[in-house]
Design a protein around this motif. Structure first.
Motif: not given
Length: 218
Positions: A75-85
């Motif tokens: 999810i973090d790689e596909i949707w770049k906004n509001n990164p989790l990592l």
């Protein structure tokens, strides 16, 4: 996009709730598919996750992905906004380390205790409590694991923030209910009171009743 993205989950599962939280933090629409666990799994779940046969499963454009930590990174790689990592490689490695620690030590100890016979359960939950000690030190006075913003470790850690207190209440133990882990307790309150987190948490009384039933059956 909702029709292209599905989350196969179970209302009481912190693992599928992690996935939904990540998507909501990024503002991504999805279709939730509720599974009737543990004995009436859908043919689609078994088709999409034939190895582990469990939730969560993320289906994106018809392609299934299993295991919550793997799904969160996807999810973090596909949707770049509001990164989790974190963007910094070292901080990102640390986040992965603590997420894996929560999974391998805290969650594993909780599951072991939950599956144990009632007479052996107290020892099991004590081991789970001991596993929280490194998290207490790592948190220190930070609001969230990554600082001031909820991130990858916090999303993984909702099992600690919400499910551990529910287990405390269900079986009458004191993992977070005591003053043993003030930093973890403060962090837990920050997490469960976060506006987006509130949207994905199951009702506390319903969860406690469910856990009481599950844990008393052993």
């Amino acid at each position: 996009m909702a029709e292209e993205l599905q989350v196969f989950g179970f209302w009481a599962s912190p693992f599928s709730r992690r996935v939904e939280l990540a998507l909501k933090l990024k503002g991504v629409e999805y279709q939730h598919v509720e599974e009737d666990l543990p004995h009436n799994k859908s043919h689609l779940l078994l088709q999409y996750n034939p190895i582990h046969k469990k939730v969560p499963v993320l289906v994106h454009h018809g392609k299934p992905i299993s295991e919550s930590l793997v799904i969160l990174e996807y999810i973090d790689e596909i949707w770049k906004n509001n990164p989790l990592l974190p963007q910094n490689p070292y901080e990102r490695a640390l986040a992965r380390f603590w997420a894996k620690y929560i999974e391998d030590k805290v969650v594993a100890a909780m599951l072991k205790a939950g599956k144990a016979k009632i007479e052996d359960r107290e020892k099991g939950f004590e081991e789970a409590g001991e596993a929280l000690e490194p998290l207490e030190k790592e948190l220190g006075s930070k609001r969230f694991f990554g600082g001031e913003k909820i991130g990858f470790v916090d999303v993984v850690g909702i099992v600690v923030a919400y499910w551990v207190p529910a287990i405390d209440e269900a079986v009458g133990i004191q993992m977070l209910g005591s003053n043993r882990f003030p930093n973890v307790k403060q962090w837990s309150e920050e997490v469960v009171n976060h506006g987006v987190v509130k949207q994905i948490l199951p009702p506390k009384d319903k969860l406690v009743a469910y856990l009481r039933t599950v844990l008393s059956s052993n």
